[in-house]
Design a protein around this motif. Structure first.
Motif, mmCIF file in Angstrom:
data_model
loop_
_atom_site.group_PDB
_atom_site.id
_atom_site.type_symbol
_atom_site.label_atom_id
_atom_site.label_comp_id
_atom_site.label_asym_id
_atom_site.label_seq_id
_atom_site.Cartn_x
_atom_site.Cartn_y
_atom_site.Cartn_z
ATOM 1 N N MET A 80 57.346 56.962 73.961
ATOM 2 C CA MET A 80 58.302 57.475 72.975
ATOM 3 C C MET A 80 57.839 57.200 71.557
ATOM 4 O O MET A 80 58.063 58.008 70.663
ATOM 5 C CB MET A 80 59.696 56.864 73.206
ATOM 6 C CG MET A 80 60.473 57.504 74.332
ATOM 7 S SD MET A 80 60.428 59.303 74.262
ATOM 8 C CE MET A 80 61.287 59.596 72.712
ATOM 9 N N GLN A 81 57.169 56.077 71.352
ATOM 10 C CA GLN A 81 56.615 55.801 70.018
ATOM 11 C C GLN A 81 55.603 56.875 69.629
ATOM 12 O O GLN A 81 55.611 57.364 68.507
ATOM 13 C CB GLN A 81 55.924 54.437 70.007
ATOM 14 C CG GLN A 81 56.852 53.261 69.827
ATOM 15 C CD GLN A 81 56.076 51.977 69.646
ATOM 16 O OE1 GLN A 81 54.959 51.968 69.128
ATOM 17 N NE2 GLN A 81 56.649 50.874 70.090
ATOM 18 N N THR A 84 57.532 60.225 69.021
ATOM 19 C CA THR A 84 58.276 60.211 67.759
ATOM 20 C C THR A 84 57.331 60.404 66.584
ATOM 21 O O THR A 84 57.605 61.177 65.665
ATOM 22 C CB THR A 84 59.006 58.861 67.595
ATOM 23 O OG1 THR A 84 59.689 58.577 68.806
ATOM 24 C CG2 THR A 84 59.985 58.910 66.454
ATOM 25 N N SER A 85 56.213 59.710 66.644
ATOM 26 C CA SER A 85 55.238 59.798 65.568
ATOM 27 C C SER A 85 54.646 61.203 65.480
ATOM 28 O O SER A 85 54.446 61.751 64.383
ATOM 29 C CB SER A 85 54.152 58.753 65.809
ATOM 30 O OG SER A 85 52.962 59.117 65.164
ATOM 31 N N ALA A 88 57.346 63.588 63.975
ATOM 32 C CA ALA A 88 57.559 63.340 62.546
ATOM 33 C C ALA A 88 56.369 63.839 61.728
ATOM 34 O O ALA A 88 56.541 64.461 60.677
ATOM 35 C CB ALA A 88 57.786 61.845 62.313
ATOM 36 N N GLU A 295 52.033 54.554 66.717
ATOM 37 C CA GLU A 295 52.451 55.348 65.560
ATOM 38 C C GLU A 295 51.239 55.975 64.876
ATOM 39 O O GLU A 295 51.203 57.173 64.603
ATOM 40 C CB GLU A 295 53.208 54.421 64.602
ATOM 41 C CG GLU A 295 54.299 55.077 63.808
ATOM 42 C CD GLU A 295 53.754 55.720 62.543
ATOM 43 O OE1 GLU A 295 54.291 56.771 62.181
ATOM 44 O OE2 GLU A 295 52.790 55.171 61.948
#
Length: 330
Positions: A80-81, A84-85, A88, A295
């Motif tokens: 998920m990290q 998400t990165s 974004a 990230e």
DNA sequence: ACTACGCAGCCAATGACATC
DNA sequence: GATGTCATTGGCTGCGTAGT
């Protein structure tokens, strides 16, 4: 109510359709006054460009695919990290993300790419002999892999240098005077599948240990407490002199600490522990660790993909691992 | 040189019409 | 009735150019 089109904006602002287009894309100079009139009309009418029409005219969908297998043994928080990165960062480049899981297999990738639904693809959890890799070479759409397959020739890949990460952990333990060390890795299925990062960490760990003349073992590690506890017990039964442990398994880190406590071995007094995991997990338990920069990897992967979309050359990237010393090693 | 306009073209879906 | 051909439709982009 009918949806507002670029023609409505042009009429409202008293300019040509193409002028509105140029104001919005910024691809040509438009006088400040005209620009402001157009932007005011956009706001007043509540205009949003039609993505389908834009894709039709520009031959760009402004969407990238994120192919995420969701296989057994994968660690969801880390995944998920990444995701998400990626989302974004893609937004910063005015792109959206289409999430694909593996259920459809290579056909799904082919379908999405060939239908011009996406401009490019990002693949996560790449295996050493990944069946998706030959397909990517044939595809007209550019792609970036997170992880390295065995043959990365002609592909753009991004990853943490896991070989170095394994080596750094072994070296750190050696420098603290440990002579007998162990690596608790990913679950067995992950190795059987040939997932690159797990294998490379183990290779780097063992190579560095051999180099420094340490006694080292590497074992897979499950993720439930009971399985971890019995694995840890077996390990110390077989190697009573063990004083250093590297854990490369986010989900098992907590359980390993619990199991050591249950065996009456104190960290770091009796056993030093190094983790390869995201910072928040290491931070919470005050563990010496090598960060998994999810990230940054996601961000770099998107950056490279965008470069390729612009026709720029994009070489592979191996991020240098960094060891953060906390309270679990001595 | 600068600004903004006109219009062809992007591609799949659909409708109108002709042919078997 | 099924099948084939061809033009039109939709919203937007970006080249070429007219008007200052």
């Amino acid at each position: 109510m009918r949806t507002v089109t670029i023609a409505d904006v042009a009429r409202h602002a008293g300019v040509a359709v193409s002028t509105v287009s140029y104001v919005l894309s910024g691809k040509r100079a438009i006088s400040a006054t005209t620009r402001q009139r157009v932007l005011d009309s956009v706001r007043v009418l509540g205009y949003h460009p039609n993505a389908g029409a834009r894709a039709l005219a520009s031959k760009r969908a402004n969407v990238i695919a994120l192919v995420l297998p969701l296989r057994a043994g994968m660690n969801l928080p880390v995944l998920m990290q990444f995701a998400t990165s990626v989302v974004a960062t893609a937004r910063q480049y005015d792109h959206d993300v289409l999430l694909m899981t593996a259920d459809e297999g290579p056909d799904g990738i082919r379908r999405v790419a060939a239908s011009a639904m996406v401009d490019g693809l990002l693949l996560m959890d790449v295996e050493v002999r990944d069946t998706r890799v030959p397909l990517l070479r044939d595809l007209a759409e550019p792609s970036v892999l997170i992880g390295f397959p065995a043959d990365a020739e002609g592909l753009t890949c991004v990853d943490l240098d896991f070989h170095r990460a394994g080596a750094i952990c072994a070296a750190h333990l050696a420098e603290r005077g440990h002579r007998e060390i162990a690596l608790l890795g990913a679950p067995g299925v992950v190795y059987e599948r040939g997932t690159g990062f797990a294998e490379r960490t183990r290779a780097g760990f063992l190579a560095e240990a051999t180099e420094r003349d340490l006694h080292a073992v590497a074992v897979p590690c499950a993720e439930t407490y009971d399985e971890v506890a019995s694995a840890v017990k077996l390990l110390f039964d077989a190697h009573p002199g063990l004083t250093g442990v590297v854990v490369h398994n986010e989900a098992a880190v907590g359980h390993v600490l619990g199991a050591l406590r249950a065996l009456g071995r104190a960290v770091p007094e009796d056993v030093s522990v190094v983790a390869i995991c995201p910072d928040d997990i290491a931070e919470r338990a005050r563990l010496t660790s090598v960060l998994i920069p999810a990230e940054e990897l996601g961000r770099e992967a998107v950056r490279l993909l965008m470069a390729k979309l612009d026709g720029l050359p994009a070489g592979s990237i191996l991020l240098e691992p960094r060891l953060t010393i906390r309270e679990s090693t001595r």
